[in-house]
Design a protein around this motif. Sequence first.
Motif, PDB file in Angstrom:
ATOM      1  N   TYR A 122       0.923  -1.291   0.097  1.00  0.00           N
ATOM      2  CA  TYR A 122       0.041  -0.022   0.027  1.00  0.00           C
ATOM      3  C   TYR A 122       0.874   1.270  -0.080  1.00  0.00           C
ATOM      4  CZ  TYR A 122      -4.102  -2.606   1.490  1.00  0.00           C
ATOM      5  OH  TYR A 122      -5.307  -3.614   1.649  1.00  0.00           O
ATOM      6  N   GLU A 123       0.422   2.215  -0.590  1.00  0.00           N
ATOM      7  CA  GLU A 123       0.966   3.486  -0.624  1.00  0.00           C
ATOM      8  C   GLU A 123      -0.136   4.565   0.004  1.00  0.00           C
ATOM      9  OE1 GLU A 123       3.069   4.722  -4.162  1.00  0.00           O
ATOM     10  OE2 GLU A 123       4.293   3.137  -4.174  1.00  0.00           O
ATOM     11  N   ASP A 124       0.082   5.104   1.080  1.00  0.00           N
ATOM     12  CA  ASP A 124      -0.997   5.948   1.817  1.00  0.00           C
ATOM     13  C   ASP A 124      -0.559   7.392   1.834  1.00  0.00           C
ATOM     14  OD1 ASP A 124      -2.557   3.552   2.173  1.00  0.00           O
ATOM     15  OD2 ASP A 124      -1.251   3.190   3.992  1.00  0.00           O
ATOM     16  N   ILE A 125      -1.535   8.204   1.775  1.00  0.00           N
ATOM     17  CA  ILE A 125      -1.350   9.674   2.366  1.00  0.00           C
ATOM     18  C   ILE A 125      -2.298   9.649   3.321  1.00  0.00           C
ATOM     19  CG2 ILE A 125      -1.492  12.177   1.453  1.00  0.00           C
ATOM     20  CD1 ILE A 125      -0.947  10.783  -1.443  1.00  0.00           C
ATOM     21  N   PHE A 126      -1.662  10.622   4.415  1.00  0.00           N
ATOM     22  CA  PHE A 126      -2.458  10.773   5.554  1.00  0.00           C
ATOM     23  C   PHE A 126      -2.712  12.346   5.571  1.00  0.00           C
ATOM     24  CE2 PHE A 126      -0.580   6.639   6.526  1.00  0.00           C
ATOM     25  CZ  PHE A 126      -1.577   5.919   7.116  1.00  0.00           C
ATOM     26  N   ARG A 127      -3.938  12.844   6.316  1.00  0.00           N
ATOM     27  CA  ARG A 127      -4.128  14.104   6.577  1.00  0.00           C
ATOM     28  C   ARG A 127      -4.478  14.035   8.134  1.00  0.00           C
ATOM     29  NH1 ARG A 127      -7.512  15.495   1.872  1.00  0.00           N
ATOM     30  NH2 ARG A 127      -8.986  15.813   3.340  1.00  0.00           N
ATOM     31  N   LYS A 128      -4.248  14.826   8.874  1.00  0.00           N
ATOM     32  CA  LYS A 128      -4.644  15.287  10.380  1.00  0.00           C
ATOM     33  C   LYS A 128      -5.805  16.255  10.283  1.00  0.00           C
ATOM     34  CE  LYS A 128      -2.792  15.948  14.897  1.00  0.00           C
ATOM     35  NZ  LYS A 128      -1.790  16.445  15.679  1.00  0.00           N
ATOM     36  N   ILE A 129      -7.009  15.786  10.647  1.00  0.00           N
ATOM     37  CA  ILE A 129      -8.209  16.594  10.585  1.00  0.00           C
ATOM     38  C   ILE A 129      -8.721  16.466  11.987  1.00  0.00           C
ATOM     39  CG2 ILE A 129     -10.509  16.820   9.748  1.00  0.00           C
ATOM     40  CD1 ILE A 129      -9.650  15.563   7.005  1.00  0.00           C
ATOM     41  N   ARG A 138      -5.449   5.867  -0.342  1.00  0.00           N
ATOM     42  CA  ARG A 138      -4.715   4.308  -0.163  1.00  0.00           C
ATOM     43  C   ARG A 138      -4.725   3.921  -1.580  1.00  0.00           C
ATOM     44  NH1 ARG A 138      -4.807  -0.368   4.353  1.00  0.00           N
ATOM     45  NH2 ARG A 138      -2.771   0.846   4.665  1.00  0.00           N
ATOM     46  N   THR A 139      -3.349   3.494  -1.827  1.00  0.00           N
ATOM     47  CA  THR A 139      -3.261   2.769  -3.297  1.00  0.00           C
ATOM     48  C   THR A 139      -2.678   1.715  -3.042  1.00  0.00           C
ATOM     49  OG1 THR A 139      -3.144   5.162  -4.355  1.00  0.00           O
ATOM     50  CG2 THR A 139      -2.515   3.169  -5.667  1.00  0.00           C
ATOM     51  N   VAL A 140      -3.348   0.373  -3.574  1.00  0.00           N
ATOM     52  CA  VAL A 140      -2.885  -0.862  -3.375  1.00  0.00           C
ATOM     53  C   VAL A 140      -2.177  -1.296  -4.736  1.00  0.00           C
ATOM     54  CG1 VAL A 140      -4.917  -1.899  -4.091  1.00  0.00           C
ATOM     55  CG2 VAL A 140      -3.307  -3.116  -2.804  1.00  0.00           C
ATOM     56  N   PHE A 141      -0.971  -2.096  -4.870  1.00  0.00           N
ATOM     57  CA  PHE A 141      -0.110  -2.554  -5.794  1.00  0.00           C
ATOM     58  C   PHE A 141       0.080  -4.044  -5.465  1.00  0.00           C
ATOM     59  CE2 PHE A 141       0.948   2.027  -5.452  1.00  0.00           C
ATOM     60  CZ  PHE A 141       0.803   2.417  -6.587  1.00  0.00           C
ATOM     61  N   LEU A 142      -0.328  -4.878  -6.495  1.00  0.00           N
ATOM     62  CA  LEU A 142      -0.491  -6.243  -6.143  1.00  0.00           C
ATOM     63  C   LEU A 142       0.237  -6.659  -7.259  1.00  0.00           C
ATOM     64  CD1 LEU A 142      -4.281  -6.822  -5.282  1.00  0.00           C
ATOM     65  CD2 LEU A 142      -2.023  -6.655  -3.483  1.00  0.00           C
ATOM     66  N   PRO A 143       1.853  -7.007  -7.133  1.00  0.00           N
ATOM     67  CA  PRO A 143       2.613  -7.499  -8.168  1.00  0.00           C
ATOM     68  C   PRO A 143       2.293  -9.253  -8.263  1.00  0.00           C
ATOM     69  CG  PRO A 143       3.850  -6.889  -6.516  1.00  0.00           C
ATOM     70  CD  PRO A 143       2.664  -6.391  -6.120  1.00  0.00           C
ATOM     71  N   PHE A 144       1.985  -9.641  -6.958  1.00  0.00           N
ATOM     72  CA  PHE A 144       1.513 -11.019  -7.086  1.00  0.00           C
ATOM     73  C   PHE A 144       0.048 -11.309  -6.485  1.00  0.00           C
ATOM     74  CE2 PHE A 144       5.850 -10.661  -5.631  1.00  0.00           C
ATOM     75  CZ  PHE A 144       6.561 -11.452  -6.506  1.00  0.00           C
ATOM     76  N   GLY A 145      -0.904 -11.707  -7.371  1.00  0.00           N
ATOM     77  CA  GLY A 145      -2.160 -11.907  -6.942  1.00  0.00           C
ATOM     78  C   GLY A 145      -2.898 -12.842  -7.717  1.00  0.00           C
ATOM     79  N   GLY A 146      -4.137 -13.149  -7.490  1.00  0.00           N
ATOM     80  CA  GLY A 146      -4.861 -14.115  -8.213  1.00  0.00           C
ATOM     81  C   GLY A 146      -6.464 -13.964  -7.825  1.00  0.00           C
ATOM     82  N   GLY A 147      -7.172 -14.786  -8.184  1.00  0.00           N
ATOM     83  CA  GLY A 147      -8.796 -14.723  -7.722  1.00  0.00           C
ATOM     84  C   GLY A 147      -8.924 -15.328  -6.388  1.00  0.00           C
ATOM     85  N   THR A 148     -10.191 -15.203  -5.956  1.00  0.00           N
ATOM     86  CA  THR A 148     -10.534 -15.680  -4.511  1.00  0.00           C
ATOM     87  C   THR A 148     -11.024 -17.083  -4.834  1.00  0.00           C
ATOM     88  OG1 THR A 148     -11.051 -13.457  -3.823  1.00  0.00           O
ATOM     89  CG2 THR A 148     -11.999 -15.422  -2.414  1.00  0.00           C
ATOM     90  N   GLU A 149     -10.415 -17.979  -4.111  1.00  0.00           N
ATOM     91  CA  GLU A 149     -10.838 -19.433  -4.351  1.00  0.00           C
ATOM     92  C   GLU A 149     -12.204 -19.683  -3.569  1.00  0.00           C
ATOM     93  OE1 GLU A 149      -9.671 -23.947  -2.450  1.00  0.00           O
ATOM     94  OE2 GLU A 149      -8.377 -22.275  -1.972  1.00  0.00           O
ATOM     95  N   ARG A 150     -13.294 -20.396  -3.935  1.00  0.00           N
ATOM     96  CA  ARG A 150     -14.378 -20.732  -3.351  1.00  0.00           C
ATOM     97  C   ARG A 150     -14.537 -22.055  -2.785  1.00  0.00           C
ATOM     98  NH1 ARG A 150     -19.119 -19.444  -1.744  1.00  0.00           N
ATOM     99  NH2 ARG A 150     -19.114 -17.277  -2.567  1.00  0.00           N
ATOM    100  N   LEU A 151     -14.652 -22.357  -1.675  1.00  0.00           N
ATOM    101  CA  LEU A 151     -14.645 -23.699  -0.988  1.00  0.00           C
ATOM    102  C   LEU A 151     -15.981 -24.296  -1.497  1.00  0.00           C
ATOM    103  CD1 LEU A 151     -13.925 -22.464   2.718  1.00  0.00           C
ATOM    104  CD2 LEU A 151     -12.215 -23.465   1.059  1.00  0.00           C
ATOM    105  N   PRO A 152     -15.706 -25.726  -1.472  1.00  0.00           N
ATOM    106  CA  PRO A 152     -16.908 -26.359  -1.731  1.00  0.00           C
ATOM    107  C   PRO A 152     -17.840 -26.339  -1.019  1.00  0.00           C
ATOM    108  CG  PRO A 152     -15.071 -28.016  -1.428  1.00  0.00           C
ATOM    109  CD  PRO A 152     -14.494 -26.631  -1.499  1.00  0.00           C
ATOM    110  N   ALA A 153     -19.373 -26.392  -1.047  1.00  0.00           N
ATOM    111  CA  ALA A 153     -20.453 -26.348  -0.142  1.00  0.00           C
ATOM    112  C   ALA A 153     -20.264 -27.523   0.944  1.00  0.00           C
ATOM    113  CB  ALA A 153     -21.656 -26.465  -0.793  1.00  0.00           C
ATOM    114  N   ALA A 154     -20.633 -27.107   2.182  1.00  0.00           N
ATOM    115  CA  ALA A 154     -20.456 -28.055   3.400  1.00  0.00           C
ATOM    116  C   ALA A 154     -21.162 -29.279   2.834  1.00  0.00           C
ATOM    117  CB  ALA A 154     -21.158 -27.557   4.426  1.00  0.00           C
ATOM    118  N   GLY A 155     -20.564 -30.609   2.806  1.00  0.00           N
ATOM    119  CA  GLY A 155     -21.358 -31.849   2.462  1.00  0.00           C
ATOM    120  C   GLY A 155     -21.303 -32.298   1.040  1.00  0.00           C
TER     121      GLY A 155
END
Length: 159
Positions: A122-129, A138-155
């Motif tokens: 993250y690269e953040d800029i803060f202000r005191k108010i 807040r800026t996010v940089f993700l050089p390593f990433g993928g989708g979100t895995e979905r778990l199988p339904a219970a049972g």
Amino acid sequence: MDDKVMPPVERMLAERACERVIVDFIHRLDLGEPSSVAELFTPDGVWDWPFGDRRIEGREALRAYFASRPADRLSRRLMTNILVTVESEATARAVSYLTTYRVDGYSGGMIEPRLPANVGHYEDIFRKIDGVWLLASRTVFLPFGGGTERLPAAGASPA
């Protein structure tokens, strides 16, 4: 920052307040109420993910964005290498590294370990108010990433 502009102890307190916002953001996403991260931003605050082409501006839009996270999502984020640079009595910047573990379809209990879904910073800029340090950007940089895995339904039988 010049010690003549801000005494070292006050600078240290500002750095710690900004670090606290960084950690509080992650805590609210993983263990709290995700929409409440909007309170950590200035009223005109911005969350930006340039690669994902997502830019969310303003507290209400941020609240809606983070509230839209799936209710069955399990996530844990690790924050490291937090470096805050105080630029003035009311402005600061920070860089921090993140590692995100995340799955959807979580229904409780312990699951097998996964590889991280994302690693970046993250690269953040803060202000005191009104005496409170808040995220202006807040800026996010993700050089390593993928989708979100979905778990199988219970049972459900494994494929």
